[in-house]
Design a protein around this motif. Structure first.
Motif, PDB file in Angstrom:
ATOM      1  N   GLN A 101      23.534  31.158 -36.163  1.00 23.84           N
ATOM      2  CA  GLN A 101      22.288  31.393 -35.449  1.00 23.84           C
ATOM      3  C   GLN A 101      22.505  31.963 -34.050  1.00 23.84           C
ATOM      4  O   GLN A 101      21.730  32.801 -33.586  1.00 23.84           O
ATOM      5  N   ALA A 102      23.571  31.526 -33.376  1.00 20.12           N
ATOM      6  CA  ALA A 102      23.826  32.025 -32.021  1.00 20.12           C
ATOM      7  C   ALA A 102      24.190  33.509 -32.043  1.00 20.12           C
ATOM      8  O   ALA A 102      23.728  34.294 -31.202  1.00 20.12           O
ATOM      9  N   ALA A 108      19.846  40.083 -32.104  1.00 20.84           N
ATOM     10  CA  ALA A 108      18.395  40.290 -32.062  1.00 20.84           C
ATOM     11  C   ALA A 108      17.927  40.588 -30.642  1.00 20.84           C
ATOM     12  O   ALA A 108      17.014  41.401 -30.434  1.00 20.84           O
ATOM     13  N   ASN A 109      18.541  39.965 -29.660  1.00 20.13           N
ATOM     14  CA  ASN A 109      18.165  40.219 -28.264  1.00 20.13           C
ATOM     15  C   ASN A 109      18.499  41.640 -27.834  1.00 20.13           C
ATOM     16  O   ASN A 109      17.816  42.213 -26.969  1.00 20.13           O
ATOM     17  N   VAL A 110      19.552  42.216 -28.416  1.00 19.40           N
ATOM     18  CA  VAL A 110      19.850  43.633 -28.129  1.00 19.40           C
ATOM     19  C   VAL A 110      18.699  44.489 -28.636  1.00 19.40           C
ATOM     20  O   VAL A 110      18.232  45.407 -27.944  1.00 19.40           O
ATOM     21  N   SER A 134      14.302  33.136 -39.386  1.00 17.51           N
ATOM     22  CA  SER A 134      14.013  32.135 -38.366  1.00 17.51           C
ATOM     23  C   SER A 134      14.059  32.756 -36.978  1.00 17.51           C
ATOM     24  O   SER A 134      13.182  32.506 -36.138  1.00 17.51           O
ATOM     25  N   GLU A 135      15.063  33.585 -36.723  1.00 20.53           N
ATOM     26  CA  GLU A 135      15.200  34.225 -35.408  1.00 20.53           C
ATOM     27  C   GLU A 135      14.086  35.237 -35.165  1.00 20.53           C
ATOM     28  O   GLU A 135      13.537  35.325 -34.057  1.00 20.53           O
ATOM     29  N   LEU A 136      13.741  36.007 -36.180  1.00 22.26           N
ATOM     30  CA  LEU A 136      12.769  37.081 -35.994  1.00 22.26           C
ATOM     31  C   LEU A 136      11.332  36.600 -36.010  1.00 22.26           C
ATOM     32  O   LEU A 136      10.409  37.382 -35.776  1.00 22.26           O
ATOM     33  N   ALA A 137      11.139  35.325 -36.253  1.00 20.49           N
ATOM     34  CA  ALA A 137       9.780  34.771 -36.199  1.00 20.49           C
ATOM     35  C   ALA A 137       9.174  34.932 -34.817  1.00 20.49           C
ATOM     36  O   ALA A 137       7.956  34.995 -34.662  1.00 20.49           O
ATOM     37  N   VAL A 143      14.265  45.433 -36.362  1.00 17.19           N
ATOM     38  CA  VAL A 143      15.438  44.929 -37.070  1.00 17.19           C
ATOM     39  C   VAL A 143      15.183  45.003 -38.571  1.00 17.19           C
ATOM     40  O   VAL A 143      14.116  44.617 -39.044  1.00 17.19           O
ATOM     41  N   GLY A 144      16.173  45.532 -39.297  1.00 18.74           N
ATOM     42  CA  GLY A 144      16.085  45.595 -40.752  1.00 18.74           C
ATOM     43  C   GLY A 144      17.282  44.918 -41.393  1.00 18.74           C
ATOM     44  O   GLY A 144      18.267  44.605 -40.715  1.00 18.74           O
TER      45      GLY A 144
END
Length: 362
Positions: A101-102, A108-110, A134-137, A143-144
């Motif tokens: 997850q980290a 994802a932050n990029v 979960s992250e992209l919620a 992001v694909g």
């Protein structure tokens, strides 16, 4: 003592004309450009190439490739995603599946912090898909996901069967399905005819899968290949080819892929620090040259490798003097470049200057 340059008689590698701290990673910019253009020609066009950043980890090389017309880049680590984005890449594929997850949040932050950037993550499990969901919620519509297929390498990827299509459908339901990824790094026969036989079986299996994928109404956009196969995968099957370590080439490429015409574009410069009876000790050990390769094959130089320790290598030769510079061509240039956070570059203008690269940062 005046230092002299010692090269293998079969190679013509220019050694810096000024004193240099060694071991030093040296890059020849004109040869990097040549290798890129040669690869593009054999692949069917620069727009089909998706070079792998892990092979050089140098922001200036990413910038050069963009100027030459490269449209997308593969990466191995979050740090490589970051430097590619900062260098101006518009499409970055993080080509290593994870459920960490980290690490996912860092990538994802990029995507969140760079307008106009598209990041695609390779996924080979529902656990990985759920971690990304979960992250992209919390956002990141740029992001694909790509399904990673296992061609027989046995490292990552799902089998080339209906299960892959089921995973793709789940990605599509999540609204992030982008296509497919397959890396055939296990097919490394020096004989092209043998490679073609093995690749034909793989390509036929992928072609059949893509027919089923198309019938299911899903994207067939595929990233395929590596150094040994990029010029064998047809554009009919693979939209993109990721050409591995062509950027610097290597001693391995020189022996196995001589017909492609890549040139040595990087090497490790070392100094002779001691000589014995029929041996010379160099200041480039396992911390300087291709530590992932068996000891006696790690580099090509002016003599066979007898021993390698952390900071030294001993080669068989009676022609070197203490103080000589020696150019060592890595068997695997990728893991040589990874050891250095700067390189001495001979520019296309013929000047010598230091340029930064990522080194071992992940």
């Amino acid at each position: 003592m005046e230092q002299s340059a010692v090269l293998d008689e079969k190679r013509d590698l220019p050694v810096p004309p000024v004193p240099v701290e060694t071991p030093c990673f040296v890059i020849l910019e004109d040869e990097v450009v040549f290798n890129l253009r040669q690869t593009a020609r054999l692949a069917g066009g620069i727009g089909r190439l998706m070079p792998h950043v892990k092979t050089h980890r140098a922001p200036w090389i990413i910038e050069m490739m963009i100027r030459e017309g490269v449209l997308g880049f593969k990466t191995a680590t979050p740090a490589e995603v970051e430097i590619a984005a900062e260098a101006g890449a518009r499409l970055i594929v993080w080509a290593y599946p994870t459920a960490n997850q980290a690490n996912i949040r860092r990538v994802a932050n990029v995507a969140r912090s760079h307008d106009g950037l598209r990041i695609e993550a390779v996924v080979d499990s529902y656990e990985g898909l759920h971690a990304w969901q979960s992250e992209l919620a919390s956002g990141a519509g740029n992001v694909g996901f790509r399904v990673d297929l296992d061609p027989g390498l046995g490292r990552t990827g799902v089998p080339i069967d209906e299960g892959a299509i089921a995973l793709a459908r789940a990605m599509a339901v999540a609204g992030h399905f982008a296509g497919w990824h397959v890396y055939d790094g296990h097919i490394t026969d020096a004989d092209r005819a043998e490679r073609e036989v093995k690749l034909a079986r793989l390509i036929n299996a992928v072609r059949k899968l893509m027919a089923d994928v198309s019938a299911a109404g899903l994207s067939t956009d595929l990233i395929a290949a590596g150094s040994y196969s990029f010029n064998i995968w047809s554009a009919e099957v693979a939209r993109w080819v990721s050409t591995g370590s062509f950027t610097f080439s290597s001693a391995q490429h020189s022996s196995d892929l001589g017909d492609i015409g890549w040139r040595i574009a990087a090497y490790v410069l070392s100094t002779v620090v001691s000589v014995g009876r029929d041996t010379a000790t160099l200041d480039a050990g396992s911390k300087a040259v291709s530590p992932d390769i068996p000891v006696t094959s790690r580099f090509v130089g002016p003599g066979p490798i007898k021993m390698i320790k952390e900071e030294h290598a001993v080669i068989g030769t009676n022609s070197l003097r203490v103080g000589d510079y020696v150019a060592l061509t890595p068997r695997h240039a990728c893991t040589a470049a990874y050891l250095y956070n700067r390189a001495l570059v001979r520019t296309t203008a013929g000047k010598w200057e230091y340029r930064t690269q990522l080194g071992a940062n992940r």
